[in-house]
Scaffold this motif. Sequence first.
Motif, PDB file in Angstrom:
ATOM      1  N   TYR A   1     -35.131 -25.199 -26.483  1.00  0.00           N
ATOM      2  CA  TYR A   1     -34.548 -24.487 -27.639  1.00  0.00           C
ATOM      3  C   TYR A   1     -32.928 -23.943 -26.857  1.00  0.00           C
ATOM      4  O   TYR A   1     -32.980 -23.036 -27.023  1.00  0.00           O
ATOM      5  CB  TYR A   1     -35.620 -22.902 -26.795  1.00  0.00           C
ATOM      6  N   SER A   2     -32.874 -24.696 -26.157  1.00  0.00           N
ATOM      7  CA  SER A   2     -31.391 -25.210 -25.591  1.00  0.00           C
ATOM      8  C   SER A   2     -30.526 -25.216 -27.357  1.00  0.00           C
ATOM      9  O   SER A   2     -29.491 -24.635 -27.839  1.00  0.00           O
ATOM     10  CB  SER A   2     -30.633 -25.774 -24.497  1.00  0.00           C
TER      11      SER A   2
ATOM     12  N   SER B   1     -34.342 -15.864 -20.134  1.00  0.00           N
ATOM     13  CA  SER B   1     -33.830 -15.695 -21.413  1.00  0.00           C
ATOM     14  C   SER B   1     -34.387 -14.664 -22.782  1.00  0.00           C
ATOM     15  O   SER B   1     -34.485 -13.862 -23.164  1.00  0.00           O
ATOM     16  CB  SER B   1     -33.206 -16.917 -21.838  1.00  0.00           C
ATOM     17  N   ALA B   2     -36.060 -15.184 -22.751  1.00  0.00           N
ATOM     18  CA  ALA B   2     -37.027 -14.281 -23.510  1.00  0.00           C
ATOM     19  C   ALA B   2     -36.797 -12.900 -22.920  1.00  0.00           C
ATOM     20  O   ALA B   2     -36.876 -12.357 -23.964  1.00  0.00           O
ATOM     21  CB  ALA B   2     -37.732 -15.453 -23.519  1.00  0.00           C
TER      22      ALA B   2
ATOM     23  N   ALA C   1     -28.896 -23.770 -18.923  1.00  0.00           N
ATOM     24  CA  ALA C   1     -28.979 -24.155 -20.732  1.00  0.00           C
ATOM     25  C   ALA C   1     -27.458 -24.117 -20.047  1.00  0.00           C
ATOM     26  O   ALA C   1     -27.276 -25.389 -20.823  1.00  0.00           O
ATOM     27  CB  ALA C   1     -29.245 -22.976 -20.734  1.00  0.00           C
TER      28      ALA C   1
ATOM     29  N   GLU D   1     -31.033 -21.828 -29.621  1.00  0.00           N
ATOM     30  CA  GLU D   1     -30.232 -21.003 -29.015  1.00  0.00           C
ATOM     31  C   GLU D   1     -28.273 -21.410 -29.717  1.00  0.00           C
ATOM     32  O   GLU D   1     -27.896 -20.553 -29.922  1.00  0.00           O
ATOM     33  CB  GLU D   1     -29.967 -20.989 -27.925  1.00  0.00           C
TER      34      GLU D   1
ATOM     35  N   TYR E   1     -36.536  -9.899 -29.297  1.00  0.00           N
ATOM     36  CA  TYR E   1     -35.216 -10.594 -30.043  1.00  0.00           C
ATOM     37  C   TYR E   1     -34.247 -10.512 -28.428  1.00  0.00           C
ATOM     38  O   TYR E   1     -32.939 -11.546 -28.298  1.00  0.00           O
ATOM     39  CB  TYR E   1     -34.214 -10.667 -30.565  1.00  0.00           C
TER      40      TYR E   1
ATOM     41  N   ARG F   1     -32.324 -16.209 -28.193  1.00  0.00           N
ATOM     42  CA  ARG F   1     -32.661 -16.851 -26.955  1.00  0.00           C
ATOM     43  C   ARG F   1     -34.301 -16.799 -26.840  1.00  0.00           C
ATOM     44  O   ARG F   1     -35.061 -16.053 -26.753  1.00  0.00           O
ATOM     45  CB  ARG F   1     -32.675 -16.144 -25.590  1.00  0.00           C
TER      46      ARG F   1
ATOM     47  N   GLY G   1     -35.916 -20.193 -19.080  1.00  0.00           N
ATOM     48  CA  GLY G   1     -36.166 -20.209 -20.623  1.00  0.00           C
ATOM     49  C   GLY G   1     -36.922 -18.441 -20.875  1.00  0.00           C
ATOM     50  O   GLY G   1     -37.115 -17.752 -21.508  1.00  0.00           O
TER      51      GLY G   1
ATOM     52  N   GLY H   1     -32.676 -11.453 -16.185  1.00  0.00           N
ATOM     53  CA  GLY H   1     -31.347 -12.671 -16.617  1.00  0.00           C
ATOM     54  C   GLY H   1     -30.371 -13.055 -16.349  1.00  0.00           C
ATOM     55  O   GLY H   1     -30.093 -13.973 -15.898  1.00  0.00           O
TER      56      GLY H   1
END
Length: 367
Positions: free
Chosen positions: A354-355, A238-239, A279, A358, A258, A364, A235, A265
């Motif tokens: 959070y998956s 991804s962020a 994910a 998204e 964003y 993400r 995560g 990643g």
Amino acid sequence: MGSTKTETTKSTMDPFQEKVLDYLYDKTYAIAETPYEGYAGTTVAEMDPLMKAAYEGYGGLTTPEEYAAAADVYSGIAAETPEQRMARVRGYQDMYTEGVIDPMMAQAERRRAQERVGEAAGVTKAGAFGNVRRGVFEGEREAAYDTQRDLMVSELMQKGLSYGEAAVAAENQAKMAGALGMTSTAGAAKKDELSNLSAMMTAGSIPMDIESAKLKEAYDKFMMEKQYPLASLSGMFSAAGLIPAGIGATTTTQRDPYGGMSAFGGMLGGLGSAGKGYAAMAPFFGGSDVRLKENISPQGSVNGINFYTWDWNDAAKKSGLSEGITFGVMAQELEKSHPDLVVVGDHGYRMVNYSGVEDITGVRAGG
């Protein structure tokens, strides 16, 4: 001819991005160096006494000849110990390993080898890193690959165990079905007895199923605890999003809530179709309870879901939920429109899938 003037401007990394890079660097190596710990608990429930009595009843059938054959089948199943059953399960699990896990790992290694060549060529061509910086970059890529590989193996081993248990259960069921088929012509005198034994089997399966569910819950909890650091790290990557191209040359630094740092990643995406990030295997739950946050700042809304940045408060730090990138949603707010994406953890605070966020927004995020 006129003169040409060349001016070189040196840019430095945005402090926020540098802080995130250092944080992810430390976390990645900490996880990669954690030794593997296998599950020491039991995953196969012991046979219920009522079910065992039913098996023994079937085993006591002596006439006619068909009943003797059926008795051998049921007696063999009834006499099987949990250790023997587990040995059969592992036999199927080994087949799964040879047929699925080993080929997937070989494929992943080939792809990673290809990626190493491409990365080396790209870095050399760009000339963006010095030897030390390049070593850190390559080390992080390898650590992330090792972390994701271990996660993939753990998930596949769990699937292999489920496959083995299902195969053994199906094998026993087939044996019992064959035995029952042999008894179908044995005569009306034994039908009532068979019916009673079948009822005992059904009744005995209920507590055994309950015990199996408890054992599975304990196993799943163990796996969740072991996978949580990997899920959290995924995560964070991804962020983090995208690192601006051309570090060390003339660049414009911009922080985007964003986006942020795709080079990291990409570390989790390095396995290609064999492993596209955590994910792809399991939902990522992050702590997003509003009671854990302060200095909350709105950042925008996508498909009716609002996004924010924040700082963790003392409650978050005391509960151990203060790690991670501070960008995402408010759990209490999301719970009103998407209750299926919010759960309450053992610590009493709300956590967000959070998956799932998204999937709805394409954004993400993670607390």
